[in-house]
Design a protein around this motif. Structure first.
Motif, PDB file in Angstrom:
ATOM      1  N   ARG A 235       0.870  -1.245   0.169  1.00  0.00           N
ATOM      2  CA  ARG A 235      -0.093  -0.063  -0.050  1.00  0.00           C
ATOM      3  C   ARG A 235       0.818   1.362   0.045  1.00  0.00           C
ATOM      4  O   ARG A 235       1.984   1.258   0.485  1.00  0.00           O
ATOM      5  CB  ARG A 235      -0.668   0.058   1.282  1.00  0.00           C
ATOM      6  CG  ARG A 235      -2.005  -1.220   1.306  1.00  0.00           C
ATOM      7  CD  ARG A 235      -2.603  -1.347   2.575  1.00  0.00           C
ATOM      8  NE  ARG A 235      -3.783  -2.520   2.490  1.00  0.00           N
ATOM      9  CZ  ARG A 235      -5.009  -2.033   2.254  1.00  0.00           C
ATOM     10  NH1 ARG A 235      -5.281  -0.724   2.315  1.00  0.00           N
ATOM     11  NH2 ARG A 235      -5.657  -3.044   2.529  1.00  0.00           N
ATOM     12  N   PHE A 236       0.314   2.071  -0.701  1.00  0.00           N
ATOM     13  CA  PHE A 236       1.053   3.608  -0.413  1.00  0.00           C
ATOM     14  C   PHE A 236       0.021   4.709  -0.669  1.00  0.00           C
ATOM     15  O   PHE A 236      -0.900   4.579  -1.394  1.00  0.00           O
ATOM     16  CB  PHE A 236       2.140   3.460  -1.894  1.00  0.00           C
ATOM     17  CG  PHE A 236       1.610   3.588  -3.201  1.00  0.00           C
ATOM     18  CD1 PHE A 236       1.351   4.601  -3.767  1.00  0.00           C
ATOM     19  CD2 PHE A 236       1.272   2.333  -3.652  1.00  0.00           C
ATOM     20  CE1 PHE A 236       0.819   4.702  -5.202  1.00  0.00           C
ATOM     21  CE2 PHE A 236       0.550   2.225  -5.027  1.00  0.00           C
ATOM     22  CZ  PHE A 236       0.506   3.413  -5.754  1.00  0.00           C
ATOM     23  N   PRO A 237       0.346   5.913  -0.195  1.00  0.00           N
ATOM     24  CA  PRO A 237      -0.499   7.088  -0.430  1.00  0.00           C
ATOM     25  C   PRO A 237      -0.594   7.683  -1.737  1.00  0.00           C
ATOM     26  O   PRO A 237       0.561   7.977  -2.300  1.00  0.00           O
ATOM     27  CB  PRO A 237      -0.189   7.869   0.795  1.00  0.00           C
ATOM     28  CG  PRO A 237       1.174   7.625   0.781  1.00  0.00           C
ATOM     29  CD  PRO A 237       1.573   6.177   0.767  1.00  0.00           C
ATOM     30  N   VAL A 238      -1.745   8.383  -2.338  1.00  0.00           N
ATOM     31  CA  VAL A 238      -1.395   9.050  -3.581  1.00  0.00           C
ATOM     32  C   VAL A 238      -2.415  10.041  -3.397  1.00  0.00           C
ATOM     33  O   VAL A 238      -3.091  10.279  -2.552  1.00  0.00           O
ATOM     34  CB  VAL A 238      -2.077   7.995  -4.791  1.00  0.00           C
ATOM     35  CG1 VAL A 238      -1.077   6.810  -4.895  1.00  0.00           C
ATOM     36  CG2 VAL A 238      -3.454   7.788  -4.488  1.00  0.00           C
ATOM     37  N   LEU A 239      -2.157  11.280  -4.160  1.00  0.00           N
ATOM     38  CA  LEU A 239      -2.914  12.420  -4.404  1.00  0.00           C
ATOM     39  C   LEU A 239      -3.688  12.259  -5.643  1.00  0.00           C
ATOM     40  O   LEU A 239      -3.034  12.167  -6.918  1.00  0.00           O
ATOM     41  CB  LEU A 239      -2.087  13.585  -4.482  1.00  0.00           C
ATOM     42  CG  LEU A 239      -2.779  14.934  -4.443  1.00  0.00           C
ATOM     43  CD1 LEU A 239      -4.163  15.151  -3.317  1.00  0.00           C
ATOM     44  CD2 LEU A 239      -1.914  16.148  -4.429  1.00  0.00           C
ATOM     45  N   LEU A 240      -4.897  11.964  -5.696  1.00  0.00           N
ATOM     46  CA  LEU A 240      -5.815  11.678  -6.795  1.00  0.00           C
ATOM     47  C   LEU A 240      -6.579  12.941  -7.245  1.00  0.00           C
ATOM     48  O   LEU A 240      -7.327  13.455  -6.563  1.00  0.00           O
ATOM     49  CB  LEU A 240      -6.619  10.570  -6.495  1.00  0.00           C
ATOM     50  CG  LEU A 240      -7.722  10.168  -7.540  1.00  0.00           C
ATOM     51  CD1 LEU A 240      -6.819   9.640  -8.908  1.00  0.00           C
ATOM     52  CD2 LEU A 240      -8.553   9.020  -7.196  1.00  0.00           C
ATOM     53  N   SER A 241      -6.437  13.142  -8.570  1.00  0.00           N
ATOM     54  CA  SER A 241      -7.257  14.164  -9.170  1.00  0.00           C
ATOM     55  C   SER A 241      -7.972  13.737 -10.218  1.00  0.00           C
ATOM     56  O   SER A 241      -7.834  12.823 -11.299  1.00  0.00           O
ATOM     57  CB  SER A 241      -6.453  15.348  -9.744  1.00  0.00           C
ATOM     58  OG  SER A 241      -7.314  16.295 -10.505  1.00  0.00           O
ATOM     59  N   ILE A 242      -9.492  13.639 -10.097  1.00  0.00           N
ATOM     60  CA  ILE A 242     -10.353  13.034 -11.067  1.00  0.00           C
ATOM     61  C   ILE A 242     -11.170  14.277 -11.988  1.00  0.00           C
ATOM     62  O   ILE A 242     -11.652  15.190 -11.111  1.00  0.00           O
ATOM     63  CB  ILE A 242     -11.373  12.113 -10.301  1.00  0.00           C
ATOM     64  CG1 ILE A 242     -10.621  11.187  -9.670  1.00  0.00           C
ATOM     65  CG2 ILE A 242     -12.436  11.639 -11.430  1.00  0.00           C
ATOM     66  CD1 ILE A 242     -11.546  10.209  -8.972  1.00  0.00           C
TER      67      ILE A 242
END
Length: 1005
Positions: free
Chosen positions: A449-456
């Motif tokens: 697992r790893f953290p992401v910054l998601l833009s949709i």
């Protein structure tokens, strides 16, 4: 004859004429019903064998009522066995028991049965029914009435009437029960009639559905050849009447090429399932063929157990035409798409190059969430390949399910609508053209697992309709780790007990909780932007500018103590540390040391109290030593005088008793000495008189001291050691004390006949508290064959005042100080003690002393030369005058008696002042001066006497044996010091030595 009017021949004839119907338990209920109908029987008996005369067991009975009840319940009988439907066990009666009609009647009415099988042992004789009894009773009643009129004059009329009434009552009761059974049968028949009506209605409904169904139905035999039934739809479809259709074979209605398919499906398909479906062609009246979808089901008839096939035909001409048209359209579209694809390929190649050149994950989906684009950055980030993902998965496979559920709940509350979990929750805001960025957890293919910054963002066509979604995500693991580290550091600072603050331009920009509380505030916001001067007095501010800040500018750091003001105006002592950074920030770390200051003051007071307590303890020990030694002096002195025959000859038995008194006194003296030695060591007042000493000599002298004790217990003493000239620096008197203590303990705890070994050696080993360097050690080991010590008790050995056997009835005496002194003395030499033991085998005590070969510069201690008897003062010569200064009557009596017996002249002084006066009147040849006396103590008296020019020997005799007592006596002017209790022989030797020394000095002068 049976009671009543029924003869045995009648009842037996009735039973034997009955022909009961018998079946075995594995007969089906359907077969049993058929046999009952054929035999016109209302029941059937179930026996282990279906032969009546076989003598087999009667297992049960199945009646017409049972069958009716099962029909009403909807049971089917073709597979149901009689043994599962019968009633049992069956109520029977033995043939030999039919001696009275009552026996049969009781069974009929007790068990509410209408049939009673009669047995002869296990063999079935027949069946007696209620109707049989009713018929026989009725016949006999009629006969009895006729007989009554014929023989009225010859019969006893009352008896006949009683019998008639009994039979009539039985007949009426039986008739009433029969009527009830008839009524019950009528009810059942009515229920059956109504049920048949319902079944007929249902059958008509199904027939209508069959006839007017939109699809064609046929019913054929089990092999599909003969048409048995057909509905109107199939007749209309084939343009043929039902009568003509019934005459046709199914083969004539289908395409000949499909006949093998039919039988192949029928043969193989019904092995796996009861309904088959496939496509084939039916032949129409104009000899054309129409495509149909065929479904075949197998139907089982319960009445005759026969099988038929039900065929359903559905016209699929339109569907086939649509499929053909669709295929042609697909071919056309494929051509157009191929052309368009070629046009877009160049554009797509450019886009792919752009997408794959970034380390961001770029994913596009359609409206259903199916991934359409999965760039190289996504492959690297998530561990999947494009082939695994595109067209097969949604972005939710990369997301944490719990996070999606929480996101759906949050957005549902914000948007006012119930959003489902999953892809809809991810794209809900983008669908509304709301620009959003979310921090989520992504899951790689390997599960990490790893953290992401998601833009949709929503993708729209030329009509502004949403056709999909674009998601761009960035791995923010490094940022999260940095934030976590920063948070940990901040949490640590906030959790610190010391106050920590940061100042810029001497104004607070940050304060932790401890710093805020230290100044008496609740929130850091109250102090942000305030100057540090707010918390210091004018004197403290002046000191800061004059003393602290100049040093801080030079050294970039400063620490010290200052006085600070709280919010409420109170002050406290603060320990302050300041650090000036290169960026101009001032880091301040402080703590309240008011309690420490108070503790230091309290510690100072406590130390003073401890010093006072130590002084009082020393005084107490000195007083106790004096008080104990004073009576011991008299006890041991008198005992020694008596033993030497000073007061006359004594008997051997008396001498042995005196030896007991002397041993007890010496033991008490040893205890007192041990206590004082331990007190000296613990007070760090014992000093060692180290000199070059021969180890073998010390061991031999120690063995000599305890040899008599060993002989008395019949113990063997053995000294072992290879190096006879082994020497090192140590206090031989103290080490001898250690060895004597260990040897005495070994003798004490070793039974008679045992062995004690003292072994000395020089070994090179690691120190017990250091594992880096080797060192030479002198080892002294005392090994015994005694009672041994348990592992638990080994821990208690070297603790003062603690004995292993501490019960009141313990076998071995002692104070428990000996081994504690051993440990202390050895450790003062820089060595250590080790003990090993096994219960019932023995123990070993080993002391290790550091060895030093360089002993050439060490002072040699003169050997103690025991006094020779020839040196004792000759009684015929001039008798010396001895002044005895002693205030204790017992000691006074002991010494005067002994000295007078040895030929000395005595003068007595009861205090220091009397001693001074007697010396001035008649100077003696020697003074024995007790130290602790009334009026003027012994030390003051010695000083004064010496100040008056007295040069003859003075011996200080005292019970004071504390540290420094001997030195104080010698410093006052005494020539020697003898502690109480006084060994009289030692006293005599000391006097002789002092006289010899004095005479030698006079001769030389």
């Amino acid at each position: 004859m049976l009671a009543g009017f029924i003869s045995e021949s009648q009842i037996y004839s009735q039973i034997k004429n009955s022909s009961p119907l018998v079946v075995n338990p594995n007969t089906t209920v359907l077969e049993a019903i058929a046999q009952m109908q054929e035999a016109d029987s209302s029941y059937v008996l179930v026996m282990a064998s279906d032969e009546i005369d076989s003598g087999s067991d009667l297992l049960g009975i199945l009646t017409r009522g049972d069958i009716i009840r099962m029909i009403l319940k909807g049971c089917t009988f073709d597979q149901l066995l009689v043994k599962d439907a019968m009633c049992g066990p069956v109520i029977t009666i033995q043939e030999s028991e039919l001696t009275d009609t009552k026996s049969a009647l009781v069974l009929f009415y007790s068990y509410q049965i209408s049939r009673l099988p009669v047995l002869d042992g296990d063999r079935l004789v027949g069946v007696l029914t209620q109707n049989d009894l009713i018929d026989l009773l009725a016949e006999n009643v009629l006969e009895s009435k006729s007989f009554k009129y014929k023989t009225q004059n010859s019969l006893n009329l009352p008896d006949i009437q009683i019998q008639d009434e009994s039979c009539l009552s039985l007949l009426f009761d039986t008739y009433e029960e029969l009527q009830l059974n008839i009524e019950e049968l009528k009810t059942i028949e009515e229920e059956l009639r109504l049920r048949n009506i319902d079944l007929e209605n249902i059958q008509r409904q199904y027939q209508d559905l069959f006839d007017f169904a939109p699809d064609g139905y046929l019913v054929t035999d089990c092999v599909g050849l003969v048409v048995l039934s057909a509905n109107l739809a199939i007749c209309n479809f084939l343009s043929i009447s039902k009568e003509d259709l019934y005459l046709k074979n199914l083969h004539s209605l289908v395409d000949p090429t499909d006949i093998p398919l039919i039988y192949s499906n029928l043969r193989q398909g019904f092995r796996e399932k009861t309904r088959l479906t496939w496509e084939m062609s039916l032949k129409l009246s104009d000899d054309s063929y129409c495509p149909v979808e065929v479904s075949v089901s197998k139907i089982l008839c319960l009445l005759d157990n026969s099988t038929t096939l039900q065929w359903l035909f559905r016209d699929i001409s339109d569907r086939k035409q649509a499929q053909q048209a669709l295929q042609e359209l697909n071919q056309s579209l494929e051509t157009r798409i191929e052309q368009r694809t070629n046009e877009l390929w160049q554009v797509n190649k450019l886009q792919r190059t752009i997408l794959d050149s970034t380390d961001y994950s770029i994913i596009t989906t359609d409206l259903d969430g199916i991934i359409q684009i999965f760039n190289h950055g996504a492959e690297q980030m998530l561990g999947y390949s494009m082939g695994e993902i595109i067209g097969q998965a949604t972005p939710t496979i990369f997301c944490d399910a719990q996070e999606l559920a929480e996101l759906a709940a949050t957005l549902s509350a914000e948007l006012g609508q119930d959003l489902p979990n999953g892809f809809v929750a991810l794209t809900a805001q983008a669908s509304l053209d709301v620009v959003c960025e979310k921090e989520l957890t992504n899951i790689r293919k390997d599960g990490s697992r790893f953290p992401v910054l998601l833009s949709i963002t929503a993708l729209r066509n030329e009509k502004e309709q949403v056709i999909g979604f674009l998601g761009i995500s960035k791995d923010i693991s490094d940022r999260k780790e940095a934030e976590a580290t920063l948070k940990q550091q901040l949490d640590a600072i906030e959790a610190a007990s010391d106050g920590i603050a940061i100042l810029r331009d001497y104004k607070y920009t940050y304060l932790n909780k401890a710093h805020v509380r230290l100044f008496g505030y609740e929130h850091s916001e109250e102090l942000i932007g305030e100057s540090w001067e707010k918390f210091y007095s004018p004197e403290g501010i002046a000191r800061a500018y004059q003393e602290i800040f100049p040093l801080l500018e030079i050294n970039r750091a400063w620490s010290g103590e200052v006085t600070v003001l709280r919010k409420d105006g109170s002050s406290f002592d603060e320990e302050l540390s300041l650090t000036l950074t290169d960026s101009g920030l001032l880091i301040c770390v402080c703590r309240d040391i008011s309690d420490r200051k108070k503790a230091e003051a309290l510690l100072k007071t406590t130390n003073q109290e401890l010093l006072r307590a130590t002084r009082l303890k020393d005084e107490f020990l000195a007083n106790m030593s004096h008080e104990l030694r004073t009576p011991l002096n008299a006890i041991l002195g008198i005992t020694e005088s008596l033993s030497e025959g000073v007061f006359g000859a004594i008997q051997e038995k008396q001498k042995s008793m005196l030896q007991v008194v002397e041993d007890s006194g010496n033991h008490l003296l040893e205890l007192i000495n041990d206590i004082l030695d331990l007190a000296k060591i613990e007070a760090d007042e014992m000093t060692l008189e180290c000199q070059a000493s021969n180890i073998k000599d010390i061991c031999q002298s120690s063995m000599m001291f305890v040899r008599q004790m060993a002989i008395q217990k019949n113990l063997q003493l053995d000294l072992r050691g290879a190096q006879s000239e082994l020497e090192t620096s140590l206090d031989d008197r103290r080490i001898r004390q250690v060895l004597i203590n260990l040897l005495s303990n070994a003798i004490k705890f070793t039974p008679s006949g045992g062995k004690i070994t003292l072994e000395y050696s020089l070994e090179r080993k690691l120190p017990f508290n250091d594992n880096t360097s080797l060192q030479d050690w002198v080892y002294l080991k005392v090994t015994d064959t005694g009672i041994g010590i348990t592992a638990d008790n080994l821990q208690k050995l070297f603790q003062p005042f603690i004995q292993i056997d501490s019960q009141l009835n313990r076998q071995y005496d002692g104070t428990g100080l000996g081994l504690a002194l051993v440990k202390k003395i050895v450790e003062l030499h820089g060595g250590y003690v080790r003990a090993t033991s096994e219960v019932g085998v023995g123990s070993q005590f080993a002391i290790a002393l550091p060895y030093s070969s360089d002993i050439s510069q060490q002072p040699q201690k003169p050997a103690n030369i025991p006094p020779s008897p020839s040196e004792i003062i000759d009684g015929e010569r001039y008798l010396p005058l001895v002044l005895l200064a002693e205030d204790n009557e017992e000691n006074f009596l002991t010494l005067t008696t002994y000295l007078e017996a040895k030929g000395f002249q005595l003068k007595i002084a009861k205090n220091g002042q009397q001693a001074i006066d007697l010396v001035q009147i008649e100077p003696p040849d020697l003074i024995l001066m007790d130290i602790k006396m009334p009026e003027v103590d012994g030390l003051e008296a010695i000083k004064y006497i010496r100040s008056q020019g007295f040069t003859m020997p003075i011996i200080a005799t005292t019970a004071l044996v504390m540290t420094g007592d001997r030195e104080r006596c010698l410093a006052a002017g005494a020539d020697d010091y003898i502690s109480k209790p006084i060994k009289l022989k030692l006293l005599l030797t000391t006097i002789q030595q002092l006289f010899s020394k004095k005479n030698q000095s006079n001769n030389e002068s």
